[in-house]
Scaffold this motif. Sequence first.
Motif, mmCIF file in Angstrom:
data_model
loop_
_atom_site.group_PDB
_atom_site.id
_atom_site.type_symbol
_atom_site.label_atom_id
_atom_site.label_comp_id
_atom_site.label_asym_id
_atom_site.label_seq_id
_atom_site.Cartn_x
_atom_site.Cartn_y
_atom_site.Cartn_z
ATOM 1 N N SER A 191 4.590 -10.588 6.957
ATOM 2 C CA SER A 191 5.221 -9.220 7.518
ATOM 3 C C SER A 191 4.627 -8.134 6.797
ATOM 4 N N SER A 192 4.443 -6.949 7.214
ATOM 5 C CA SER A 192 3.817 -5.735 6.702
ATOM 6 C C SER A 192 4.257 -4.559 7.057
ATOM 7 N N TYR A 193 4.307 -3.162 6.491
ATOM 8 C CA TYR A 193 4.625 -2.058 6.632
ATOM 9 C C TYR A 193 3.572 -1.037 6.218
ATOM 10 N N GLU A 252 1.638 3.033 6.781
ATOM 11 C CA GLU A 252 1.704 4.426 7.198
ATOM 12 C C GLU A 252 0.120 4.891 7.593
ATOM 13 N N THR A 312 3.613 5.332 11.570
ATOM 14 C CA THR A 312 4.351 4.106 10.845
ATOM 15 C C THR A 312 4.250 2.837 11.491
ATOM 16 N N SER A 313 4.179 1.955 11.161
ATOM 17 C CA SER A 313 4.002 0.656 11.722
ATOM 18 C C SER A 313 4.422 -0.359 11.064
ATOM 19 N N ILE A 314 5.219 -1.321 11.653
ATOM 20 C CA ILE A 314 5.790 -2.536 11.132
ATOM 21 C C ILE A 314 5.272 -3.708 11.799
ATOM 22 N N GLN A 355 1.109 1.070 1.945
ATOM 23 C CA GLN A 355 1.236 -0.191 2.446
ATOM 24 C C GLN A 355 1.996 -1.368 1.628
#
Length: 706
Positions: free
Chosen positions: A485-487, A489, A510-512, A470
């Motif tokens: 903001s974030s990323y 899995e 996966t997410s953003i 993350q």
Amino acid sequence: MNKAVKQTVLFSTVSFSLLGAGLSTAQTNTDSADKNKKVENIVVTGQRQAYQGDFAPLEIPQAELKIDTKTLVDAGAVDLTDALDLSASIARQNNFGGLWNSFAIRGFVGDENLPSNYLVNGFNAGRGFGGPRDLSGVEAVEVLKGPRAALFGRGEPGGTINLITKRATMARGGELRLSAGSFDTYRGDIDWNTTLSDAIAIRLVGFYEDAKSYRDTIETNKQGFSPSFVWHLNNNSQLNYELEYSHQEIPFDRGVVAIDGKLGKLPESRFLGEPGDGPIETDVLGHQLEYQYTFNDSWSALLGMNLRDTSLEGYATENGFGEVSKDGEFNRFRRYRDYDASYQVLRGEISGEFDTAGLRHRLIIGIDADEFENDQLLLRIRGDQYINVYNPVYGAYPLPEPNQTQTNQVETQKSNGIYLQDQISLSDKLDIRIGARYDDYSQTLKNRGNYFENEQSTTTKQTESRLSPQLGLVYALNPSFTLYSSYGENFRPLSGGDADGNGHEPNQSTSIEAGLKFDLNEGRVVGTATVFKVEQDNILTVDENWNSLAIGQAESEGFELDLNGQLTSDLSLWASYAYVDAKTTNDFYDPNFGYEITAGSPLLNIPEHQLSLQLVQQWFVAGKALDLGGGLVYVGERNGYFGQDFELPSYTTVRLFSAYDLTQAIELRLEVNNLFDETYYPNSFSDTWVQPGAPRNFRISSSFKF
């Protein structure tokens, strides 16, 4: 970023709002004869929520929504499905005939053959077959959006639900609530907390409900008990234990059918099963034990254990997948289920903060291990089990005994994980969050044989390792607004096996996301505006022999706005809106119903637009508080049959309520749900499994605080 007020969860503070005014959370009463005695006061330490660390809402680089006790009560929420209607990011899914909670977050749902998973005080606890979760023992519901595998491990791609339970505190008092409503619904709730000494307290929470239904012949009986105790061992440590018990008897109900593709030709009350099947019985017995040690103002440790056994057993005559004839004849099939599941979790975690090279670090590091065993026996019989949908005659023939083995397997999933998260303050305005979790996972699947496989028995085992990273960024525009903001899995193990009995690669996503958080009116109004995109692979389908395949791919993107708090001292607002575009991204064949699914097909039961609103205004009449409130839920059109042109219509339900304090101890409450008596359908699985919503109904309740 400036150090914010710590977000340690103090259960003693929360308890005050439940148990009424006049309760002290930091002291115990003594008799007058003991006033001169020297008593060592033990400082009540707050209980930290596992995995969450020490962060104010504006410092977290992900969207979160906390539904507190008052909001739940004002919304008339009795079970978890009611509570989740308050978040527009959550869509109702096929609820397995009313026997479990199933929901999608940001367009994505988990395994359709299992209940949606949720956490209880940070522990994975929703897996299993204990029936729909009642809110009797729940203090608050947290909607943690976006993937959380970097801390929690296995989870759903769209987000995580965490239930904060009603735990014992150093308070004395209680509340008894009795209610009666439409469809001969009667319920009682008890919540009593007391101290046994200066260091030990107990809390007893329980409920009993007996109800008929707007659905013909349906009657349910539910009961539950959630006792807990807290022991403050000294100024630095405390021990918490709580038990969860529930027993529910719920007839299996697949809902109504659409005739010639049209809904509304059957009344919402029409039950198409057989009352002679009796109810499905579900049971839960769970234990949760936690030990917290505070080293100093900066560091603490948490050790925890969770054990939970659930079961589901009974017969059901279910709607078939054929068409309704012109004269109303409709075929069905009958099943027998005997499901058992056990879940065990162990966890150790240390969290705290330190400074190095002029940078502030807030660290969470931990290890955990869990084991989930899922034992399923499913028998079925097909044949001439017709019913006339226009004029049903129940008990028209002897109920046949299921004799075909559709599922007969036991699956064991084990996982060991280690995780680390560090949020670093690079300046007074800028934080960066980095973290990762490593999981070592194994699945053992013993297929004891079914008729599709000629009674062959097989045992297979697979192992997987997953690293879930993350990354997050938070920038404070001013003390009231932050950008983030974030990323991340996420992975989720898949149950079942393929045609050869082998397990599947886990579902991977996966997410953003990015957004704006705000805190206005001195913290009395909070909100989040978010844009997001989630992609996932290895979604389960099945082959022509009902063996599972992991070949699906999908994505979801959209916008969310959550706003809640006190607009004035007398007026509160709850608002949640979501736009979600969730669809498949590859072509595949789905033998569930024998259709080709093309890329771009909308996912099941996911509306593009959803809105939840609630307003509460308080007045004083004869010196006593009078609350008048109302709310609405709007759900847009949704795909109701995967691969087919069948949509569930949009709907809006409106709710009104009033609450008046007769005395400091007695409150009366009146609620009207679905005020305009709208016909609506919350979810479906196909055009023959469509759940109708409840018509206009009433509930009156009285609570007594003591």
